[in-house]
Design an enzyme around this catalytic site. Structure first.
Site, PDB file in Angstrom:
ATOM      1  N   PHE A  78      54.712 -19.209 108.354  1.00 23.87           N
ATOM      2  CA  PHE A  78      55.629 -18.155 108.804  1.00 23.87           C
ATOM      3  C   PHE A  78      55.816 -17.108 107.709  1.00 23.87           C
ATOM      4  CE2 PHE A  78      59.615 -16.804 111.117  1.00 23.87           C
ATOM      5  CZ  PHE A  78      59.002 -16.637 112.344  1.00 23.87           C
ATOM      6  N   GLY A  79      54.686 -16.637 107.182  1.00 18.41           N
ATOM      7  CA  GLY A  79      54.713 -15.517 106.236  1.00 18.41           C
ATOM      8  C   GLY A  79      54.696 -14.204 107.012  1.00 18.41           C
ATOM      9  N   ARG A  80      54.222 -13.163 106.346  1.00 17.48           N
ATOM     10  CA  ARG A  80      54.263 -11.826 106.965  1.00 17.48           C
ATOM     11  C   ARG A  80      53.538 -11.789 108.315  1.00 17.48           C
ATOM     12  NH1 ARG A  80      52.482 -11.281 101.915  1.00 17.48           N
ATOM     13  NH2 ARG A  80      53.714 -10.168 100.370  1.00 17.48           N
ATOM     14  N   ILE A  81      52.309 -12.345 108.332  1.00 15.37           N
ATOM     15  CA  ILE A  81      51.504 -12.220 109.557  1.00 15.37           C
ATOM     16  C   ILE A  81      52.033 -13.168 110.637  1.00 15.37           C
ATOM     17  CG2 ILE A  81      49.166 -12.336 110.529  1.00 15.37           C
ATOM     18  CD1 ILE A  81      48.098 -11.666 107.690  1.00 15.37           C
ATOM     19  N   ARG A  96      42.024 -18.792 108.247  1.00 14.08           N
ATOM     20  CA  ARG A  96      40.782 -19.110 107.551  1.00 14.08           C
ATOM     21  C   ARG A  96      40.088 -20.226 108.301  1.00 14.08           C
ATOM     22  NH1 ARG A  96      41.001 -14.913 105.536  1.00 14.08           N
ATOM     23  NH2 ARG A  96      40.990 -14.327 103.327  1.00 14.08           N
ATOM     24  N   GLU A 116      31.562 -19.374 107.363  1.00 11.07           N
ATOM     25  CA  GLU A 116      31.116 -18.129 107.985  1.00 11.07           C
ATOM     26  C   GLU A 116      30.334 -17.258 106.989  1.00 11.07           C
ATOM     27  OE1 GLU A 116      35.205 -16.776 108.856  1.00 11.07           O
ATOM     28  OE2 GLU A 116      34.854 -15.108 107.480  1.00 11.07           O
ATOM     29  N   HIS A 144      35.541 -12.269 112.254  1.00 10.83           N
ATOM     30  CA  HIS A 144      36.521 -11.982 111.186  1.00 10.83           C
ATOM     31  C   HIS A 144      36.964 -10.513 111.211  1.00 10.83           C
ATOM     32  CE1 HIS A 144      37.912 -13.642 107.023  1.00 10.83           C
ATOM     33  NE2 HIS A 144      38.803 -12.804 107.520  1.00 10.83           N
ATOM     34  N   GLY A 195      40.216  -9.437 111.828  1.00  3.76           N
ATOM     35  CA  GLY A 195      41.678  -9.276 111.747  1.00  3.76           C
ATOM     36  C   GLY A 195      42.147  -7.935 111.217  1.00  3.76           C
TER      37      GLY A 195
HETATM   38  C1  DGY Z   1      42.063 -10.989 104.335  1.00  5.43           C
HETATM   39  O1  DGY Z   1      42.339  -9.882 103.863  1.00  5.43           O
HETATM   40  O2  DGY Z   1      42.310 -12.018 103.754  1.00  5.43           O
HETATM   41  C2  DGY Z   1      41.407 -11.027 105.674  1.00  5.43           C
HETATM   42  O3  DGY Z   1      40.913 -12.241 105.994  1.00  5.43           O
HETATM   43  C3  DGY Z   1      40.350  -9.943 105.807  1.00  5.43           C
HETATM   44  O4  DGY Z   1      41.007  -8.759 105.888  1.00  5.43           O
END
Ligand code: DGY
Length: 324
Positions: free
Chosen positions: A156-159, A243, A272, A290, A292
């Site tokens: 439950f961090g920023r993302i 990850r 990956e 990947h 995101g």
């Molecule tokens: C990160 O920044 O850690 C992401 O996986 C790629 O933007």
């Protein structure tokens, strides 16, 4: 132009690349591939600053070899499991990352994967493109309802918080989560009245969707294993934009075969970009490469943030995103 020699390991967006070139002695490495072991060992003796990315796994031998020469690894990306932070510290090398600027886009992508997996969008697109669509019918490609369902968040961090807001305020979802830190009530309230549970098993058992937002690295290696899949509410859908090594992939395939897991939306994979060929067998997996943080605004901002960190360090200030 300073005398500091800087290496940028991958091609960056034009804006931050031009900013670097205008005021620094910088080498933009080509081709746009991950750095090899030998390249890292050569760079250890040649550059004062290295600006790697999350896909450049730094070899263990690099750190002692770079001692006294490389002053900072100003990484482009928020995750830093490609860097041995302890080894960097022990050899006098600072490490920075680029948080914040990619939070929204990563959560957007995670929500996109959740919707695509729940509503079978990838499968539907493949059917349509193959000319196999037989027209609307009441039983065609039935998915899982998202609105009002329960989402479980691991990390439950920023993302994770940004995902909770999207799920709750956008889709009326109930939010439960697991995190090692005891999250204060005001943060839980602001992020969709989220409820903290005691373990990942409890979160998995309560959730229709389980979304991963924890960091990678040794502490979370195969965190989502057979025990977690066993604890899952039957029919759960997994989303991983964190990850690849957080998920035990054998256990994931077993859960898909057993039907415990209905579907998954995955942006990251163990080892990956090489992909276990089993991933391609399942229609109910949505697979992304990947992506995101892959938006124009965000990838620019990540570059500028990495430069800000590096320039602050070179001026003798503490960089805003000092990891170690
Ligand atoms: C990160 O920044 O850690 C992401 O996986 C790629 O933007």
């Amino acid at each position: 132009m300073s005398n500091t020699k800087i290496l940028v390991t991958r091609q960056w967006p034009t804006g931050p690349q031009e900013r670097l070139a205008a005021s620094h002695d910088v080498t933009f490495r080509a081709p746009d591939t991950t750095m090899s072991h030998d390249e890292f060992m050569a760079a250890a003796k040649e550059y004062d600053v290295i600006m790697p990315t999350v896909s450049d796994k730094i070899p263990a031998e690099f750190y002692p070899a770079a001692k006294g020469k490389v002053k900072i690894l100003a990484s482009y990306g928020v995750g830093y499991n490609h860097i041995d932070v302890e080894a960097a510290r022990a050899n006098g090398i600072a490490v920075t990352n680029t948080p914040d600027v990619l939070t929204d886009c990563t959560a957007d992508l995670a929500m996109g994967l959740l919707l695509a997996a729940a509503r079978r969008i990838g499968e539907g697109e493949r059917e349509t493109r193959a000319g196999k669509w037989e027209g609307w019918r009441p039983t065609h490609m039935i998915g899982k309802k998202v609105t009002g369902a329960t989402i479980g968040i691991v990390g439950f961090g920023r993302i994770g918080q940004a995902m909770a807001r999207r799920a709750h305020f956008g889709f009326g979802m109930k939010v439960v989560f697991q995190d090692a830190w005891n999250v204060p009530d005001d943060i839980k309230a602001a992020n969709g009245n989220a409820e903290q549970l005691g373990s990942i098993e409890e979160v998995a058992a309560a959730s229709d969707f389980l979304s991963l937002h924890c960091p990678g690295g040794d502490a979370t290696f195969k965190l989502i294993n057979a025990d977690i899949f066993k604890a899952m509410k039957p029919g759960c859908i997994l989303v991983n934009s964190a990850r690849g090594d957080v998920v035990d992939e054998d256990a994931l395939f077993d859960a898909l075969d057993a039907g415990t897991l209905t579907a998954a939306g995955l942006d990251v994979f163990m080892g990956e970009p090489a992909l276990d060929p089993r991933f391609l067998k399942y229609e109910n997996l949505v697979l992304a490469p990947h992506l995101g943080s892959a938006t124009d605004g965000t990838r620019d901002a990540m570059g500028h943030r990495a430069i800000d960190n590096m320039e602050a360090f070179l001026k003798g200030d503490t960089p805003g995103d000092l990891v170690s």
